[in-house]
Enzyme design. Structure first.
Site, mmCIF file in Angstrom:
data_model
loop_
_atom_site.group_PDB
_atom_site.id
_atom_site.type_symbol
_atom_site.label_atom_id
_atom_site.label_comp_id
_atom_site.label_asym_id
_atom_site.label_seq_id
_atom_site.Cartn_x
_atom_site.Cartn_y
_atom_site.Cartn_z
ATOM 1 N N CYS A 1 0.813 -1.222 0.000
ATOM 2 C CA CYS A 1 0.000 0.000 0.000
ATOM 3 C C CYS A 1 0.843 1.267 0.000
ATOM 4 C CB CYS A 1 -0.932 0.009 1.206
ATOM 5 S SG CYS A 1 -2.171 -1.284 1.121
ATOM 6 N N HIS B 1 -3.127 7.414 3.139
ATOM 7 C CA HIS B 1 -3.578 6.147 2.575
ATOM 8 C C HIS B 1 -4.993 5.864 3.091
ATOM 9 C CE1 HIS B 1 -3.757 2.127 1.204
ATOM 10 N NE2 HIS B 1 -3.562 1.557 2.376
ATOM 11 N N ASN C 1 -10.013 0.660 0.003
ATOM 12 C CA ASN C 1 -8.550 0.644 -0.063
ATOM 13 C C ASN C 1 -8.117 0.025 -1.393
ATOM 14 O OD1 ASN C 1 -5.828 0.140 0.227
ATOM 15 N ND2 ASN C 1 -5.985 -0.857 2.227
HETATM 16 O O1 UT7 Z 1 -3.728 -1.089 3.761
HETATM 17 C C1 UT7 Z 1 -2.847 -1.987 4.355
HETATM 18 C C2 UT7 Z 1 -2.843 -1.837 5.800
HETATM 19 N N1 UT7 Z 1 -4.078 -2.365 6.378
HETATM 20 C C3 UT7 Z 1 -4.749 -1.666 7.281
HETATM 21 O O2 UT7 Z 1 -4.409 -0.542 7.557
HETATM 22 C C4 UT7 Z 1 -5.895 -2.362 7.963
HETATM 23 C C5 UT7 Z 1 -5.800 -2.166 9.457
HETATM 24 N N2 UT7 Z 1 -6.838 -2.867 10.201
HETATM 25 C C6 UT7 Z 1 -8.142 -2.509 10.180
HETATM 26 O O3 UT7 Z 1 -8.527 -1.621 9.468
HETATM 27 C C7 UT7 Z 1 -9.083 -3.194 11.137
HETATM 28 O O4 UT7 Z 1 -8.352 -3.951 12.061
HETATM 29 C C8 UT7 Z 1 -10.118 -4.134 10.439
HETATM 30 C C9 UT7 Z 1 -11.092 -3.292 9.647
HETATM 31 C C10 UT7 Z 1 -9.415 -5.130 9.551
HETATM 32 C C11 UT7 Z 1 -10.926 -4.905 11.489
HETATM 33 O O5 UT7 Z 1 -11.537 -4.005 12.392
HETATM 34 P P1 UT7 Z 1 -11.340 -4.185 13.968
HETATM 35 O O6 UT7 Z 1 -12.137 -3.143 14.597
HETATM 36 O O7 UT7 Z 1 -9.880 -4.236 14.259
HETATM 37 O O8 UT7 Z 1 -12.051 -5.562 14.202
HETATM 38 P P2 UT7 Z 1 -11.466 -6.883 14.863
HETATM 39 O O9 UT7 Z 1 -10.709 -7.662 13.864
HETATM 40 O O10 UT7 Z 1 -10.813 -6.564 16.172
HETATM 41 O O11 UT7 Z 1 -12.817 -7.642 15.176
HETATM 42 C C12 UT7 Z 1 -13.772 -7.137 16.140
HETATM 43 C C13 UT7 Z 1 -15.035 -7.958 16.036
HETATM 44 C C14 UT7 Z 1 -14.772 -9.456 16.012
HETATM 45 O O12 UT7 Z 1 -15.831 -10.095 16.703
HETATM 46 P P3 UT7 Z 1 -15.604 -10.580 18.244
HETATM 47 O O13 UT7 Z 1 -14.465 -11.545 18.190
HETATM 48 O O14 UT7 Z 1 -15.282 -9.341 19.010
HETATM 49 O O15 UT7 Z 1 -16.919 -11.199 18.563
HETATM 50 C C15 UT7 Z 1 -14.900 -9.811 14.566
HETATM 51 O O16 UT7 Z 1 -15.291 -11.138 14.332
HETATM 52 O O17 UT7 Z 1 -15.710 -7.635 14.820
HETATM 53 C C16 UT7 Z 1 -15.984 -8.855 14.102
HETATM 54 N N3 UT7 Z 1 -15.956 -8.559 12.684
HETATM 55 C C17 UT7 Z 1 -17.039 -8.190 11.992
HETATM 56 N N4 UT7 Z 1 -18.321 -8.026 12.346
HETATM 57 C C18 UT7 Z 1 -19.185 -7.636 11.399
HETATM 58 C C19 UT7 Z 1 -14.875 -8.566 11.854
HETATM 59 N N5 UT7 Z 1 -15.259 -8.209 10.624
HETATM 60 C C20 UT7 Z 1 -16.605 -7.992 10.673
HETATM 61 C C21 UT7 Z 1 -17.554 -7.596 9.733
HETATM 62 N N6 UT7 Z 1 -18.821 -7.433 10.117
HETATM 63 N N7 UT7 Z 1 -17.236 -7.333 8.431
#
Ligand code: UT7
Length: 334
Positions: free
Chosen positions: A116, A256, A286
């Site tokens: 990225c 980004h 993205n």
């Molecule tokens: O461009 C390259 C660099 N990449 C980035 O900059 C990405 C950086 N990371 C992120 O943007 C975020 O970490 C994500 C968008 C990937 C994920 O968001 P998050 O707030 O960090 O969510 P998480 O992975 O900590 O998950 C929190 C909860 C989980 O459920 P539990 O375990 O708390 O019950 C996930 O299963 O949200 C759940 N979850 C979702 N729920 C509904 C994960 N994805 C989804 C979804 N819809 N699409």
């Protein structure tokens, strides 16, 4: 001898027609528009879904618009750099395919892979090509077909990414405008948190790798998020300070477009109001190397000669950095 600067003299862009909305995604995986908007900030993304078309197709559309808008004679182009992680083929480079499609006779071309951060690194590389005095006109493209490596059954990853491309013309000038400074870093410790498990020379493609979904993006989102926030915020503050820039004289920040919460964190660290932050994550998601030039494509009309711009990005590797650009022309050129 007068110092040679590298200035951006035009922008072209392209996004595919197909719009993948959060409503459609929520029929594919267990998610909601509300979750995606609150946790990521993407409303819809574009997908290149025509059979047989890859990244070079979007790069070609963007670069053709650029050449036409800038009225450039293709024979005058010295080099083409395509920043991408989703090349048409392992080899030859997507840049060489683009060269052919644009009918360039006097250029050399290569791909730059920094995930990225590709376009950000590309700005610095192209500035060096031009500062050497050997090259005067270079096309820099950021293009990615992220849908080619997204697992659309994985809800934590599939809402983030989209497809798109944009290109800038970078030219030599002795005026005090252009790519003024850059701080770029690579932290190889990022590998376990964001990568594609198979398809490279360590783990070549096989029935096993396909059956085990090893050709998709693997991301440990929470860890990547933390590194992205701290590294992008730190490095933008450092480049600003180094160049005497602050909330009053920074005209635009181009971050980004990976997550709206990361963008907010960078903005608040710089204390720059949101009106000065380029944001189009809602519409494109993205697009990896495409995000920064697509922001320029969308905001070009509002830019003025002499505006102070800070670009920043973070990607797999980890790769990250910030580039300071003094903008070289008023408004949209065409
Ligand atoms: O461009 C390259 C660099 N990449 C980035 O900059 C990405 C950086 N990371 C992120 O943007 C975020 O970490 C994500 C968008 C990937 C994920 O968001 P998050 O707030 O960090 O969510 P998480 O992975 O900590 O998950 C929190 C909860 C989980 O459920 P539990 O375990 O708390 O019950 C996930 O299963 O949200 C759940 N979850 C979702 N729920 C509904 C994960 N994805 C989804 C979804 N819809 N699409």
């Amino acid at each position: 001898m007068e110092k040679i600067n590298a200035v951006i003299t035009g922008v072209g862009g392209y996004v595919p027609d197909y719009v993948l909305t959060n409503e459609e995604l929520s029929r594919m995986v267990d998610t909601t528009d509300e979750w995606i908007m609150t946790r990521i900030g993407v409303k819809e993304r574009r997908i290149l879904n025509e059979e047989g078309l890859g990244t070079s197709y979007m790069a070609r559309k963007a670069a053709k618009q650029l050449v036409q808008r800038t009225g450039t004679n293709p024979d005058e182009i010295d080099a083409v750099v395509v920043c991408t992680t989703t090349p048409d083929y392992h080899f030859p480079s997507t840049a060489s395919i683009l060269c052919d499609k644009l009918g360039l006779k006097n250029a050399f071309a290569f791909d730059l892979q920094a995930a990225c951060c590709g376009f950000l690194y590309g700005l610095d590389v192209v500035a060096s090509l031009i500062a050497s005095g050997r090259h005067k006109k270079v096309i820099l493209v950021g293009a990615d077909k992220m849908s080619s490596m997204v697992d659309y059954s994985e809800r934590a990853t599939c809402p983030i990414f989209g497809d798109g491309a944009a290109a800038v013309m970078v030219e030599a000038t002795t005026e005090d405008y252009g790519i003024m400074d850059s701080i770029l870093r690579t932290d190889g410790k990022g590998l376990p948190f964001l990568h594609m498990k198979a398809g490279g020379s360590v783990c070549t493609p096989s029935y096993f790798t396909v059956d085990h979904k090893m050709h998709y993006i693997y991301q440990e989102g929470r860890t990547v998020f933390k590194y992205a926030v701290s590294n992008m915020s730190e490095i933008t503050a450092t480049i600003a300070e180094k160049n005497g820039l602050n909330k009053d004289n920074i005209d635009w920040v181009i971050p980004h477009q990976a997550n709206m919460r990361i963008i907010d964190a960078v903005a608040s660290r710089l204390e720059v109001p949101m009106e000065k932050i380029m944001v189009n994550i809602q519409r494109y998601g993205n697009t990896s190397a495409g995000t920064l030039p697509l922001c320029l494509w969308d905001y070009e009309k509002q830019l003025k000669k002499g505006d102070n711009l800070i670009f920043t990005a973070f990607g797999a590797g980890f790769t990250y950095g910030a580039v300071y650009v003094k903008w070289g022309y008023d408004g949209s050129i065409k």
